[in-house]
Motif scaffolding. Sequence first.
Motif, short mmCIF file in Angstrom:
data_model
loop_
_atom_site.label_atom_id
_atom_site.label_comp_id
_atom_site.label_asym_id
_atom_site.label_seq_id
_atom_site.Cartn_x
_atom_site.Cartn_y
_atom_site.Cartn_z
N ASN A 97 7.56 4.35 -13.89
CA ASN A 97 8.68 3.57 -13.38
C ASN A 97 8.75 3.77 -11.87
OD1 ASN A 97 11.16 2.51 -12.58
ND2 ASN A 97 12.21 3.17 -14.44
N ARG A 98 8.20 2.83 -11.13
CA ARG A 98 8.11 2.99 -9.68
C ARG A 98 9.47 3.07 -9.01
NH1 ARG A 98 2.96 -0.22 -7.37
NH2 ARG A 98 1.45 0.52 -8.89
N ALA A 99 10.45 2.39 -9.58
CA ALA A 99 11.78 2.41 -8.99
C ALA A 99 12.38 3.81 -8.98
CB ALA A 99 12.71 1.45 -9.73
N ARG A 100 11.93 4.66 -9.92
CA ARG A 100 12.43 6.03 -9.97
C ARG A 100 11.58 6.99 -9.14
NH1 ARG A 100 13.86 6.92 -16.43
NH2 ARG A 100 15.55 5.39 -16.53
N ALA A 101 10.44 6.52 -8.68
CA ALA A 101 9.50 7.39 -7.99
C ALA A 101 9.42 7.11 -6.49
CB ALA A 101 8.11 7.26 -8.60
N LEU A 159 7.07 -3.32 -7.07
CA LEU A 159 7.27 -3.08 -8.50
C LEU A 159 6.32 -3.90 -9.36
CD1 LEU A 159 11.14 -2.78 -8.89
CD2 LEU A 159 9.44 -1.00 -8.46
N SER A 160 5.81 -5.00 -8.82
CA SER A 160 4.86 -5.81 -9.58
C SER A 160 3.43 -5.45 -9.29
CB SER A 160 5.06 -7.30 -9.27
OG SER A 160 4.76 -7.56 -7.90
N ASP A 161 3.19 -4.60 -8.29
CA ASP A 161 1.83 -4.19 -7.93
C ASP A 161 1.32 -3.23 -8.98
OD1 ASP A 161 -0.51 -3.56 -6.70
OD2 ASP A 161 0.38 -2.35 -5.10
N THR A 162 0.23 -3.58 -9.64
CA THR A 162 -0.29 -2.76 -10.74
C THR A 162 -1.41 -1.85 -10.33
OG1 THR A 162 -1.78 -4.57 -11.36
CG2 THR A 162 0.35 -4.45 -12.48
N GLY A 163 -1.68 -1.76 -9.05
CA GLY A 163 -2.72 -0.83 -8.61
C GLY A 163 -3.59 -1.43 -7.57
N ASN A 164 -4.88 -1.13 -7.61
CA ASN A 164 -5.81 -1.58 -6.59
C ASN A 164 -6.18 -3.04 -6.80
OD1 ASN A 164 -5.83 0.93 -5.51
ND2 ASN A 164 -7.76 1.56 -6.41
N ASN A 165 -6.40 -3.73 -5.68
CA ASN A 165 -6.81 -5.12 -5.70
C ASN A 165 -8.22 -5.23 -5.17
OD1 ASN A 165 -4.18 -6.11 -6.48
ND2 ASN A 165 -3.53 -5.58 -4.42
N ASP A 166 -9.05 -5.99 -5.85
CA ASP A 166 -10.43 -6.16 -5.42
C ASP A 166 -10.48 -7.29 -4.42
OD1 ASP A 166 -13.54 -6.07 -7.27
OD2 ASP A 166 -13.18 -6.35 -5.14
N PRO A 173 -5.64 -1.28 -1.90
CA PRO A 173 -4.27 -1.43 -2.37
C PRO A 173 -3.57 -2.61 -1.73
CG PRO A 173 -4.39 0.31 -0.72
CD PRO A 173 -5.81 -0.16 -0.98
N LYS A 174 -2.63 -3.18 -2.45
CA LYS A 174 -1.81 -4.23 -1.87
C LYS A 174 -0.97 -3.64 -0.75
CE LYS A 174 0.19 -7.16 -4.64
NZ LYS A 174 1.10 -7.72 -5.64
N GLN A 175 -0.83 -4.35 0.36
CA GLN A 175 -0.05 -3.85 1.49
C GLN A 175 1.44 -4.01 1.18
OE1 GLN A 175 -1.23 -2.38 4.20
NE2 GLN A 175 0.85 -1.96 4.84
N VAL A 176 2.16 -2.92 1.26
CA VAL A 176 3.59 -2.99 0.99
C VAL A 176 4.41 -2.42 2.13
CG1 VAL A 176 3.33 -2.90 -1.50
CG2 VAL A 176 3.55 -0.77 -0.23
N PHE A 177 3.76 -2.06 3.19
CA PHE A 177 4.49 -1.47 4.31
C PHE A 177 4.67 -2.48 5.43
CE2 PHE A 177 2.42 2.00 2.13
CZ PHE A 177 3.49 2.80 1.87
#
Length: 412
Positions: free
Chosen positions: A273-277, A393-400, A408-412
């Motif tokens: 649960n990413r929202a808790r982490a 929260l929808s990012d499931t991990g690494n993107n090829d 990884p998807k850029q989230v910053f």
Amino acid sequence: MTNKKKPLIRVKGLYKVFGKDPQSVLPRVKAGDEKDAILVETGHTVGLQDISLEIHSGEIFVIMGLSGSGKSTLIRHFNRLIDPTEGVLEVDGTDVMSLDAKALQEFRRHKMSMVFQRFGLMPHRTVIQNVAYGLQVQGVDKETRSAKAQEWLDTVGLSGYESQYPAQLSGGQQQRVGLARALCTDAEILLMDEAFSALDPLIRSEMQDQLIGLQEKLHKTIIFITHDLDEALRLGDRIAILRDGKLIQQGTPVDILLRPADEYVEAFVKDVNRARALTVDTVMQPQYCRISADTIGEAIAQMKQAKASHGYYVNDDGYQGALTKEGLSQYEEHEYGNEIDDTVLEDVPAIQPDSLLEKVIPDTLESDLPLPVVDEDGELQGELSRANIADVLSDTGNNDDGDGDAKPKQVF
């Protein structure tokens, strides 16, 4: 250029092979032979393979992995309950392997304390006697050690239980006694081997809260072993993940969660649960418009210059509210000299950088504007929008990206 602060603990090239003649097997381990094949063909068990890591003073360093990964073997090297087959282990600049029996005894008594999974309490001693035991071993007089033990019992919320015996306590209470005993010796380093895993989920969560609270005051160096990623993400300043005795990845919780090193780590993190982490500062956007104007006209000019559709008004008292291009457009030119007050500002709540996403999601969903991220000094640090949260929260991990390298998807 400043010098990098030396780590409190340094592990380099650590190998552990269990068996009658581990040195004879070591070349096969270094050559990359599978541990199962080595066990079948030689009768030796490979515990650790080429572990190198650094642990800094005052951090909670979590070592995690599934059963058989080598995490408990590794933690027992720090106080030499297990000796390595090969490798370097330094604590505060001291080569632990060079310590003779007497020096090692002093090292264990004063430098490190350990909290065990199954509490490790002595059933024939009372609670306060259990807590004071480490000081008794150190030779501290009875009055002093009793006073100190009482102090730590108060700290962990066990006042009134001094004369009880371990069997009279719940599991959570017994673990609090174990924690108080470890802290009572004033050891700089705390080793915690699956310390909360035997507890019920609710009690486990309470113990995690207590450890976090104590750490904010004590700033101990804590090495925490767990097989639970949620626990690792909640407690750890940094995390090392082991598999089959190998170090697969180490980094901050954000590194582990958003940039898994391989499919093994990705499988670990996919159901978290990413929202808790994750905290706000890990996903907020640094781009924002800071309005420091005194008048409506000046605010309009600042927003135009920044090419922004909204901004956050800040005065000497810190963040006061939000302004929007649409809202300011309603004012006539003769009103541009008016001061900015509550009638001009929109009430958009500010959030703290270290807040968990779980805590701020309701405010984010209720606000049409991104929420301003404001530190404890009232300074703007960034903004958090619904899109930021949905993205992470929808990012499931690494993107090829198509070239064979997972990114990884850029989230910053």
